[in-house]
Structure formats: C-alpha cells, structure tokens
Design a protein around this motif. Structure first.
Motif, PDB file in Angstrom:
ATOM      1  N   THR A 189       5.088   9.753 -11.240  1.00 16.82           N
ATOM      2  CA  THR A 189       5.809   8.511 -11.485  1.00 16.82           C
ATOM      3  C   THR A 189       4.921   7.489 -12.185  1.00 16.82           C
ATOM      4  N   HIS A 190       3.721   7.886 -12.541  1.00 13.37           N
ATOM      5  CA  HIS A 190       2.852   6.975 -13.295  1.00 13.37           C
ATOM      6  C   HIS A 190       3.501   6.635 -14.634  1.00 13.37           C
ATOM      7  N   THR A 191       3.274   5.444 -15.096  1.00 11.64           N
ATOM      8  CA  THR A 191       3.864   5.025 -16.366  1.00 11.64           C
ATOM      9  C   THR A 191       2.850   5.017 -17.502  1.00 11.64           C
ATOM     10  N   ASP A 192       1.566   5.280 -17.186  1.00  9.50           N
ATOM     11  CA  ASP A 192       0.554   5.211 -18.219  1.00  9.50           C
ATOM     12  C   ASP A 192       0.396   6.525 -18.994  1.00  9.50           C
ATOM     13  N   HIS A 193       1.202   7.543 -18.632  1.00 11.75           N
ATOM     14  CA  HIS A 193       1.139   8.807 -19.352  1.00 11.75           C
ATOM     15  C   HIS A 193       2.548   9.297 -19.656  1.00 11.75           C
ATOM     16  N   GLU A 194       3.437   8.393 -20.030  1.00 12.47           N
ATOM     17  CA  GLU A 194       4.829   8.777 -20.206  1.00 12.47           C
ATOM     18  C   GLU A 194       5.011   9.849 -21.269  1.00 12.47           C
ATOM     19  N   ASP A 195       4.179   9.858 -22.262  1.00  8.56           N
ATOM     20  CA  ASP A 195       4.308  10.874 -23.308  1.00  8.56           C
ATOM     21  C   ASP A 195       3.988  12.260 -22.774  1.00  8.56           C
ATOM     22  N   ASP A 196       3.194  12.326 -21.683  1.00  7.55           N
ATOM     23  CA  ASP A 196       2.798  13.610 -21.117  1.00  7.55           C
ATOM     24  C   ASP A 196       3.717  14.047 -19.987  1.00  7.55           C
ATOM     25  N   MET A 197       4.687  13.212 -19.623  1.00 10.18           N
ATOM     26  CA  MET A 197       5.515  13.512 -18.482  1.00 10.18           C
ATOM     27  C   MET A 197       6.410  14.724 -18.732  1.00 10.18           C
ATOM     28  N   PRO A 198       6.566  15.593 -17.737  1.00 14.81           N
ATOM     29  CA  PRO A 198       7.482  16.719 -17.894  1.00 14.81           C
ATOM     30  C   PRO A 198       8.922  16.248 -17.786  1.00 14.81           C
ATOM     31  N   SER A 199       9.858  17.108 -18.189  1.00 14.55           N
ATOM     32  CA  SER A 199      11.270  16.821 -17.967  1.00 14.55           C
ATOM     33  C   SER A 199      11.484  16.668 -16.470  1.00 14.55           C
ATOM     34  N   LYS A 200      12.511  15.919 -16.093  1.00 22.85           N
ATOM     35  CA  LYS A 200      12.666  15.593 -14.672  1.00 22.85           C
ATOM     36  C   LYS A 200      14.133  15.595 -14.246  1.00 22.85           C
ATOM     37  N   VAL A 201      14.397  16.212 -13.101  1.00 20.26           N
ATOM     38  CA  VAL A 201      15.720  16.172 -12.467  1.00 20.26           C
ATOM     39  C   VAL A 201      15.573  15.467 -11.131  1.00 20.26           C
ATOM     40  N   ILE A 202      16.414  14.476 -10.897  1.00 18.98           N
ATOM     41  CA  ILE A 202      16.390  13.749  -9.632  1.00 18.98           C
ATOM     42  C   ILE A 202      17.491  14.294  -8.729  1.00 18.98           C
ATOM     43  N   THR A 230      18.578  20.916   1.096  1.00 20.32           N
ATOM     44  CA  THR A 230      18.273  20.107  -0.090  1.00 20.32           C
ATOM     45  C   THR A 230      16.975  20.557  -0.748  1.00 20.32           C
ATOM     46  N   GLN A 231      15.978  20.904   0.073  1.00 20.72           N
ATOM     47  CA  GLN A 231      14.705  21.361  -0.500  1.00 20.72           C
ATOM     48  C   GLN A 231      14.895  22.597  -1.361  1.00 20.72           C
ATOM     49  N   LEU A 232      15.878  23.427  -1.007  1.00 20.37           N
ATOM     50  CA  LEU A 232      16.119  24.626  -1.800  1.00 20.37           C
ATOM     51  C   LEU A 232      16.585  24.283  -3.212  1.00 20.37           C
ATOM     52  N   ILE A 233      17.351  23.189  -3.343  1.00 20.89           N
ATOM     53  CA  ILE A 233      17.779  22.770  -4.682  1.00 20.89           C
ATOM     54  C   ILE A 233      16.540  22.470  -5.526  1.00 20.89           C
ATOM     55  N   ALA A 234      15.634  21.691  -4.960  1.00 22.49           N
ATOM     56  CA  ALA A 234      14.409  21.334  -5.685  1.00 22.49           C
ATOM     57  C   ALA A 234      13.597  22.569  -6.034  1.00 22.49           C
ATOM     58  N   ARG A 235      13.506  23.499  -5.103  1.00 20.36           N
ATOM     59  CA  ARG A 235      12.734  24.715  -5.348  1.00 20.36           C
ATOM     60  C   ARG A 235      13.358  25.540  -6.466  1.00 20.36           C
ATOM     61  N   ARG A 236      14.688  25.674  -6.448  1.00 19.08           N
ATOM     62  CA  ARG A 236      15.364  26.473  -7.483  1.00 19.08           C
ATOM     63  C   ARG A 236      15.172  25.840  -8.870  1.00 19.08           C
ATOM     64  N   VAL A 268      11.485  23.537 -14.366  1.00 23.37           N
ATOM     65  CA  VAL A 268      11.860  22.135 -14.549  1.00 23.37           C
ATOM     66  C   VAL A 268      11.401  21.337 -13.338  1.00 23.37           C
ATOM     67  N   TYR A 269      10.708  20.242 -13.577  1.00 22.68           N
ATOM     68  CA  TYR A 269      10.227  19.410 -12.479  1.00 22.68           C
ATOM     69  C   TYR A 269      11.384  18.679 -11.814  1.00 22.68           C
ATOM     70  N   SER A 270      11.378  18.616 -10.480  1.00 21.14           N
ATOM     71  CA  SER A 270      12.435  17.934  -9.738  1.00 21.14           C
ATOM     72  C   SER A 270      11.831  17.128  -8.592  1.00 21.14           C
ATOM     73  N   GLU A 271      12.522  16.059  -8.241  1.00 19.56           N
ATOM     74  CA  GLU A 271      12.118  15.224  -7.110  1.00 19.56           C
ATOM     75  C   GLU A 271      13.331  14.976  -6.232  1.00 19.56           C
ATOM     76  N   ILE A 272      13.091  14.902  -4.924  1.00 20.43           N
ATOM     77  CA  ILE A 272      14.145  14.579  -3.966  1.00 20.43           C
ATOM     78  C   ILE A 272      13.989  13.118  -3.552  1.00 20.43           C
ATOM     79  N   HIS A 273      15.087  12.372  -3.598  1.00 17.67           N
ATOM     80  CA  HIS A 273      15.072  10.979  -3.169  1.00 17.67           C
ATOM     81  C   HIS A 273      16.234  10.719  -2.213  1.00 17.67           C
ATOM     82  N   SER A 274      15.986   9.856  -1.249  1.00 20.32           N
ATOM     83  CA  SER A 274      16.999   9.516  -0.254  1.00 20.32           C
ATOM     84  C   SER A 274      18.236   8.918  -0.908  1.00 20.32           C
ATOM     85  N   CYS A 275      19.382   9.086  -0.243  1.00 19.57           N
ATOM     86  CA  CYS A 275      20.632   8.545  -0.787  1.00 19.57           C
ATOM     87  C   CYS A 275      20.677   7.026  -0.722  1.00 19.57           C
TER      88      CYS A 275
END
Length: 531
Positions: A13-26, A35-41, A47-54
């Motif tokens: 989530t750093h903003t100082d390397h945005e050009d290097d950031m991978p694609s992201k699914v929230i 829910t963890q299985l969704i992130a793992r799949r 594809v990089y994924s992050e889990i966030h609370s509702c």
C-alpha cells in the motif's frame, strides 16, 4: 500489555513505488469462513489480492487503486437489521465487481432485485445449468458441479441483469450485467468442491477484468528488499530467529536489504527437536554471514517449567521467558531501531473481524505492536503472504528443501508435545521418538505429502511385555495431518506398513516406550497439537 504503535504499513500500500505496484484485486469480507480461499485462488492465478473488512468504505478502496472488487459470502441474512451492508460506492469505482453468495444477495438488494429466505439452508453439491452466455462460463460445459451454502436466494434479478445459470432448486443461481461488468454467483467458486470454480475465477480476472498476472515471488523479493532498504536507511534491525521458515526467510530478506546491520538472536530454549538449533544456526552462518547471537538458555527455561503441567501455564512461562531473554540481548545493541517479525497474512486477517475492531475474535501477539519497554518500530516483510507463498519465497532465495519444506513447529516447542511436566528425561524420550517419525516420513516420501507429522509423549504408562519380562513404560502418540493452512486439518491416511514401521522402531529403539498409538482426529473438533 500496552502496545507500541509504530507498526509499518503493509508494503503493497506504499505510494512511493506506484509504478512498481502489481495489479490488485480487493476482496470485501462479509464474514465467510472461506474468504481466505478467494484470496488464495486469486493469488494462485498470479494476481495480487487483499482482504478488507466490510466496514471499509468505497473511498478507502478507491485509494487502493484496485483493478477489480470481489464481495465475499457471509453467514448473515440480508434482511436482518444488523446484517453487513454494501457500500453503493463499490459499484461506482469503474472496475468489474464479482459477488459471491452473500455478495450476490447484497447486489440484488441494492440494485432493486427481489430476495426471499429459503425454508431450509442449501448446503452441499449442486449441478449448475448454464442458461445464458456469460464471460464467466467460457470453456465450461453445462452442467457443472458447484458447492452451495446459503439461506437466502434471489427471486428476481435487478433491472439490467440476465439470469445466467440455475439449479434444480434455484432459478437464479447466477446473474450478470455485462454492460456494467457486474457478475454474481450464488455458489462458492473458490472451494475445490466447485469443479470449474478455478476456471470461473480465471475468466473473471482475465476475460472480464483483463488483469495482468504479475504477482510472482521473484517480483515480491525484488520489491520488498528495495522497500526495506529505503525504510531502514542507515539504521539497524534486530530479528528473533526461531528455526522456523518464517523467521528464517525474514532474516535472509533483510540481510539482502541491509547486510550486517541486521542482528539476529537465536534462543535455544531446550525445547527444540534433536539437533535443530545447531542445524539452523550453522546453515545461516555458513551461507549468509549473518550477525547471529546464539543464546544457550536451556537451563533457564527448564528450571521455570519444573513442576508445571498445565499447558496454558507452560505457554505463558515460555513466552514471558523468551521476551525477557530477547529484551536483555536486544538492549546490548544500542544502535537498533527496528524489530523484524515473521507476521503472516492469516495472522493479520484473524486479528481484524469482518464486523470491525470491536468484534475481534482472535488476536495475535505479533500483530499490531510491541511492549512499550522495547521502543522499537516493527518491520514485517511477510505481513501479506500466506504460508505457501513464504515457502515459494524461500525457494526463490535458494534455501535448501530441508528448510523450505520443514514442517511447522509450535512456538512453545516440545513443551506442548510432552504432555504433563517437562523434564530432561521426558524430552530425551520424545526427541528420539520424533526423530524416527521425521526419518520415516522423509525416507518413505510422505514428508512432502503431509502438512505436519510428529510424536507426542503422553502423561501415562502402560503394561507391556518385552522378551520374557513385564514392562511398565511410556506411550507415544503419532500425529500426522493433511492441511493447507492449519485452519482445518484431517488426519493423514498413511500406509499401514509405514505406521507399523514407525511403531516398531520407536518401541525397539527408544528406551522407556512400550506402546505407540495413532491419532485419527480431525480439526475441528480436535486441534493439530495436543496441548
């Protein structure tokens, strides 16, 4: 215990390397057990994924710059007064959205569809009939076996949505608004019971989203080493080594980033497996030239454990004693500003409830802070990795299989595998028995096939016969389990001849043991460890 608040932000989530950031699914978590299985799949698809609370807002998600949003399942009913809600802003982010189970019901409710509560909860396999063309179905033959787990159901989809699949009991099993790129399924494609679930998720990621699969462990290593070097600057870091893969990987990554400004402390508490301390220390010193302080504290730990049988008391004594010793050693390093920890992503997820901080079910000692007395800032390079990803990083770093695939080992060590009082004599018996278990698992090829295998010394003796004499000796239990992430586990169906060989060797080679039993309990209701 008061907590230090100097926790480093997750590095992706750093903003100082945005050009290097991978694609992201929230992934928005509504409380599903999988829910963890969704992130793992998603990550397994590259594809990089992050889990966030509702409780996370659409504004917060927008700042994360995701390429897609997935709404998870959950145990609530959308009609309940306190049910988790959908932030309508998620649909205005301009990115594709996939709703799964409860996520589908939320989409229907918020966009004008009609729902109903089922008379009975539908749980288990179902045949999915594909009733209309849909990007998710590309390459999939109808019917497709899927896994259901829901109480509510969509009766009428919202305007603009087409019904794309049904089952014998569910008219709207999937729906899609192709023009807005909003998709929803009532089943769980993330679980392995859904035969084509992986293909469906891939279709969403690559056909619908058009995302780039750029999440690799080589790119992770390159980025995290760069970030840690910048974050630490010319300061020094202290790292506690346990002998396990997590702390070892942390140490090697940091060594790449800052070299000998990393100070590692390995405490031998007298509760390690046979020869493990010397093996790990020798490897790290030989291959990485680490600043490594090997603290021999066996007598200190064992003296404090004398006469203690309660497992929770044993855990607390070991934990407090380790902190005391680590604090003593760390204070000798006056120039240190950071403490490195092997916190993993499941620890972070489990420490934040889907209902928010007020409903945290399980907290972790290594998530969120340090005792105030230490005044160090945390650095957690593995904070967003699952265990299997840590192993991939270890392989990327060139570590030997003996470390990459070493079975998980509990923090309290053999103290919670010696049921009852921990003594030198009982530890010696367990170490010899456990060595045989490890040898047989490796030589038979089963070591890499199972999640964990070990011996347990039970707090009882039984009558036996050896030669012409009566014996009254100890009992060893064998515990071997299959798992993906230790959240659930099943007992391993080892070949009978392998179990027989382990038993025969232990009884014949370990003095003081005359009986071996095999644990056939699963988690839940049992746990992997006996204490």
């Amino acid at each position: 215990m008061p907590l230090h608040t100097g926790t480093v932000r997750p590095h992706w989530t750093h903003t100082d390397h945005e050009d290097d950031m991978p694609s992201k699914v929230i992934i928005i978590d509504y409380g599903s057990q999988v829910t963890q299985l969704i992130a793992r799949r998603v990550r397994e698809a590259g594809v990089y994924s992050e889990i966030h609370s509702c409780v996370t807002t659409a504004e917060q998600v927008a700042a994360m710059k995701p390429q897609a949003v997935i709404l998870s399942g959950g145990p609530a009913s959308v009609g309940e007064a306190d049910a988790p809600a959908l932030d309508p802003g998620f649909l205005e982010l301009g990115v594709p959205v996939l709703g799964i189970c409860y996520g589908m019901q939320l989409l229907a409710q918020n966009l004008g569809g009609k729902l109903a509560q089922s008379l009975t909860r539908e749980y288990g396999p179902a045949d999915l009939n594909l009733t209309a063309p849909c990007a998710l179905w590309e390459g999939i033959t109808s019917p497709s076996r899927v896994w259901m787990s829901h109480g509510d159901k969509v009766m009428v989809p919202p305007s603009g949505f087409a019904v794309t699949a049904s089952t014998s009991t569910l008219e709207v099993a999937a729906m899609a608004d192709e023009s807005r790129k909003i998709y929803a399924v009532q089943f769980h494609p993330e679980v392995h019971h859904s035969v084509d679930g992986e293909r469906m998720l891939h279709n969403f990621l690559f056909k619908v989203v058009g995302i780039k699969p750029d999440w690799t462990m080589s790119s992770f290593v390159e980025r995290v080493v760069k970030e840690m070097a910048e974050q630490v600057g010319d300061k020094h870091v202290v790292c506690a080594l346990s002998g396990g893969i997590d702390s070892t990987v942390v140490a090697v990554l940091l060594h790449r980033a800052i070299g000998r400004r990393l100070h590692c402390i390995f405490v031998d508490n007298g509760l390690l497996r046979l020869g493990e301390g010397d093996e790990v220390v020798s490897y790290l010193r030989e291959h990485f030239d680490l600043n490594l302080n090997f603290v021999q504290a066996q007598e200190r730990f064992l003296s404090k454990l004398k006469g203690v049988e309660d497992p929770e008391k044993k855990r607390k004594i070991i934990g407090h004693t380790f902190i005391e010793i680590f604090d003593e050693e760390a204070k000798k390093l006056s120039e240190v500003d950071f403490l490195a920890q092997g916190t993993l992503y499941p620890d972070v997820i489990e420490s934040v409830s889907h209902k928010g901080p007020s409903a945290v079910i399980k907290s972790h000692h290594n998530v969120g802070g340090l005792p105030d007395t230490m005044k160090l800032k945390l650095i957690e390079p593995l904070r967003e990795l699952f265990k299997d990803e840590v192993r991939k990083v270890a392989a990327e770093l060139g570590m030997p299989d003996s470390i990459v695939w070493r079975h998980p080992f509990p923090g309290p060590g053999l103290a919670i595998r010696v049921l009852g009082e921990v003594t030198e004599e009982r530890l010696a018996i367990l170490r010899q028995a456990d060595k045989i278990v490890q040898q047989e698992l490796r030589e038979s090829g089963w070591y890499r096939k199972v999640w964990q295998g070990f011996a347990v010394l039970l707090p009882l003796k039984t009558v036996g016969v050896m030669g012409d004499g009566r014996t009254y000796e100890h009992v060893i239990a064998l515990r071997v389990v299959d798992s993906v992430d230790a959240m659930t586990a099943d007992w391993a169906r080892l070949p009978a001849e392998l179990i027989e060989r382990m038993s025969g060797r232990i009884i014949n080679e370990v003095k003081g043991v005359n009986r071996v039993v095999y644990d056939v309990s699963s988690k839940p209701p049992s746990t992997i460890e006996w204490e």
